[in-house]
Design an enzyme around this catalytic site. Structure first.
Site, mmCIF file in Angstrom:
data_model
loop_
_atom_site.group_PDB
_atom_site.id
_atom_site.type_symbol
_atom_site.label_atom_id
_atom_site.label_comp_id
_atom_site.label_asym_id
_atom_site.label_seq_id
_atom_site.Cartn_x
_atom_site.Cartn_y
_atom_site.Cartn_z
ATOM 1 N N ASP A 164 -8.714 -6.299 -4.999
ATOM 2 C CA ASP A 164 -8.339 -4.973 -4.486
ATOM 3 C C ASP A 164 -8.977 -3.901 -5.372
ATOM 4 O O ASP A 164 -8.584 -3.713 -6.512
ATOM 5 C CB ASP A 164 -6.814 -4.848 -4.494
ATOM 6 C CG ASP A 164 -6.319 -3.543 -3.864
ATOM 7 O OD1 ASP A 164 -7.130 -2.631 -3.612
ATOM 8 O OD2 ASP A 164 -5.104 -3.452 -3.614
ATOM 9 N N ARG A 200 -12.216 6.455 9.802
ATOM 10 C CA ARG A 200 -11.563 5.159 9.800
ATOM 11 C C ARG A 200 -12.449 4.096 9.140
ATOM 12 O O ARG A 200 -11.968 3.224 8.415
ATOM 13 C CB ARG A 200 -11.216 4.741 11.228
ATOM 14 C CG ARG A 200 -10.585 3.384 11.353
ATOM 15 C CD ARG A 200 -9.312 3.255 10.558
ATOM 16 N NE ARG A 200 -8.609 2.022 10.846
ATOM 17 C CZ ARG A 200 -7.467 1.660 10.289
ATOM 18 N NH1 ARG A 200 -6.899 2.447 9.396
ATOM 19 N NH2 ARG A 200 -6.886 0.532 10.605
ATOM 20 N N HIS A 257 -7.892 -4.982 -0.680
ATOM 21 C CA HIS A 257 -6.595 -4.333 -0.503
ATOM 22 C C HIS A 257 -5.820 -4.963 0.655
ATOM 23 O O HIS A 257 -4.592 -5.029 0.628
ATOM 24 C CB HIS A 257 -6.844 -2.845 -0.245
ATOM 25 C CG HIS A 257 -5.601 -2.021 -0.228
ATOM 26 N ND1 HIS A 257 -4.751 -1.935 -1.302
ATOM 27 C CD2 HIS A 257 -5.055 -1.235 0.737
ATOM 28 C CE1 HIS A 257 -3.737 -1.136 -0.993
ATOM 29 N NE2 HIS A 257 -3.896 -0.705 0.233
ATOM 30 N N ASP A 258 -6.530 -5.407 1.664
ATOM 31 C CA ASP A 258 -5.903 -6.011 2.843
ATOM 32 C C ASP A 258 -5.283 -7.376 2.578
ATOM 33 O O ASP A 258 -4.639 -7.936 3.470
ATOM 34 C CB ASP A 258 -6.943 -6.188 3.963
ATOM 35 C CG ASP A 258 -6.965 -4.993 4.905
ATOM 36 O OD1 ASP A 258 -6.073 -4.125 4.793
ATOM 37 O OD2 ASP A 258 -7.872 -4.931 5.754
ATOM 38 N N SER A 292 0.835 -1.197 0.000
ATOM 39 C CA SER A 292 0.000 0.000 0.000
ATOM 40 C C SER A 292 0.881 1.262 0.000
ATOM 41 O O SER A 292 1.689 1.432 -0.908
ATOM 42 C CB SER A 292 -0.949 -0.043 1.192
ATOM 43 O OG SER A 292 -1.959 0.913 1.044
#
Lengths: 373, 373
Positions: free
Chosen positions: A318, A224, A351-352, A155
């Site tokens: 992602d 968040r 993405h994680d 990232s």
């Protein structure tokens, strides 16, 4: 054979002060600087075994090991770093430092401005990823390392890896950008814009002049949650939450929640206590501004400077930094004749994925590093 | 030959009151009810040419025409409805009504509760899409229409179309769900959760008891921006905004904005004046709760009731109600042997494609309707 159980053990975060005025991309100066960092393993006599690990948005220098034996949670990439692990601390000297602009020990907006004796808050300069790398180079110099064997990160860490390769080609033998992008997309910027606005809307934010003991809790938790959604994928939410309703609430209760909502709320709230709101905003800005072509004539012009081998990973689900974005950079590098490897990893974790399913791609890293030595 | 220029002309929204107590899916009662609606074209003597158009989340009954000659903006699906258009008002009698739970003339949370003389606000019952359809049926009865030739709509309108076909199979000759889903995904719910939280965080919201002249402007604008992002796609943002920076601001200005952010802010702000915050929340809830299988043993069990031909569209770049979600329903209908047509339309405009590029799919609708007559 890669062992997965061994730990680097008990670690301590170190701090180093640099009495410099770092010239930033914006033209502004920042200094003096403190950098927080950790190291794992031993630097070889010829200093040729150093690997720099770059963290993502809300990461920190604590990539591996535990602070004390009671410490329940190891560093954020502990599965990757240790004796016999992918970044094998029996062989490599692994470094991780907190980026400037953050709040985990390195100079950022919550730091005291030595000229005023007060926290910078919004008087802190807007940073680019390139500025983070510039500060990291001070640390690498300080550690007496002439050449990094590899710079690796996911990232925002991928962006830093690439910037290292482009701006310090003589100092880097390889880069490994994971789940990165050559430039953030308008979708990613739009999501960050939501997060920003959530914070701006919170009266406690006070244009960045909140008291540290009274941060803009509600706005920050929501910000968040925006990020959290963008790190997941529809598939991973399906797997983890589906359409299950939270047991506590009735389905026809106005404030009733699906499990996914409850999860987002819980995680957003948790996060508020451990990260500074202004730092979050400055790093979001750095992400938005990220474009490898910045201050070059073109992307190709920038990438021409990446002379070392690079190993890229993107993840099928992602949708924040999409595989297509990595593939654009990889294609450009191929056209330029640069040594480049790329793997599209099938994963449902969005993405994680780079944190959730490392076993799907780490063998490529082991081989890549082996070939370098 | 489809003409695209003719308008239905000047139209007036009509209102009808129903002195009923509508039993809702939640078991609660709602009544009396007002429904706002518009009609275009003429009902045939045998009342066999009626098409019901169902609107999306923040839509209204004003689907076509203008309120007066100076009116700058026609109804929200004016390109589709009119003499010679896809829903040809020379042939069809087209009806559109505002859903209950909304704020555009039909009974919703901002309406006065006749039992208290005050607005319902959060005492309004949580609705499901099925409840909206149940209220629409009162209108169709009132208009003396025994059988609808078609029920058509996009997004939340697609859900209504499907519910019509399933719950009133004897009253519907076809349904045309566009950019719909058989059940909302956890990703869609998560995005709505952000929008909700943005509103809840605004002190002006006051648990839904804001004064109409002091709505929670900041939270509501942010909530709308969340929705807006989910209706677009990375590709459409690339086309429209790319990474262009807003001319007003410097790139290194903390409050500087990319064009995409400026756009989201502007549109969110604009929206606040024309929609009620609580209605937005109630409709978001109805979207989240949407599952065609609700109160059936299974999705198949529900879909077995859809006996009429159905025509489905999904859009390649729609990441809110993804093509896969429509395809699940279509596959189930095929397995059941139901007459079903499906077209995956290539479009870069995300969920909004059904509004932005109707020319890509409307010929299928013309043919489909022709075959019904």
């Amino acid at each position: 054979m890669t062992r997965l159980n061994d730990s680097v053990g008990i670690v301590t975060t170190q701090y180093v002060d640099f009495d410099v005025e770092l010239q930033l991309e914006s033209g502004r100066l920042l200094g003096p600087l403190t950098l927080a960092y950790e190291t794992y393993g031993t630097l070889s006599a010829s200093a040729d075994n150093a690997i720099l690990v770059c963290h993502a948005w809300t990461g920190d220098a604590h990539a591996a090991g535990r602070y004390d034996p009671e410490d329940r949670k190891p560093g954020w990439w502990d599965g990757m770093i240790g004796p016999g692990k992918v970044l094998d601390t029996d062989r490599y000297f692994v470094i991780c430092s907190n980026v400037i602009g953050s709040c985990q020990g390195s100079t950022g907006p919550a730091s005291l401005n030595p000229r005023t004796g007060k926290p910078y808050n919004l008087s802190f300069p807007v940073l680019m990823v390139r500025d983070m790398v510039r500060a990291q180079k001070l640390l690498i110099d300080h550690l007496g390392i002439e050449t990094l064997l590899a710079v690796i990160g996911g990232s925002m860490g991928a962006m830093q890896s690439l910037e290292w390769g482009i701006h310090y080609p003589e100092r880097v033998r390889s880069v490994i950008p994971i789940a990165g992008t050559g430039r953030t997309s308008p979708m990613a910027i739009a999501l960050n814009a939501l997060a920003r606005q959530a914070i701006y809307n919170d009266p406690s934010w006070r244009k960045g002049n909140y008291r540290p003991e009274h941060p803009p809790v509600d706005g920050f938790a929501l910000a968040r949650a925006v990020g959290h959604i963008s790190f997941l994928s529809d598939a991973s939410m399906q797997l983890k939450f589906g359409r299950r309703f939270s047991a506590r609430d009735g389905m026809f209760d106005f404030f009733g929640q699906f499990e996914i909502e409850r999860y987002l709320e819980y995680n957003g709230g948790n996060f508020v206590g451990r990260f500074d709101t202004n730092a979050f905003l400055y790093l979001a800005k750095a992400l938005d501004l990220y474009d490898v072509a910045w201050n070059f004539d073109s992307r190709e012009d920038a990438l021409r400077n990446l002379r070392c081998p690079s190993l890229w990973f993107a993840f099928s689900s992602d949708w924040l930094y999409t595989p297509a974005q990595t593939e654009e950079v990889v294609a450009a590098l191929r056209t330029l004749g640069q040594p480049v490897s790329y793997h599209l990893i099938e994963s449902d974790y969005g993405h994680d994925s780079f944190l959730v399913e490392p076993e799907k791609f780490t063998h490529y890293i082991v081989e890549f590093l082996d070939r370098l030595r």
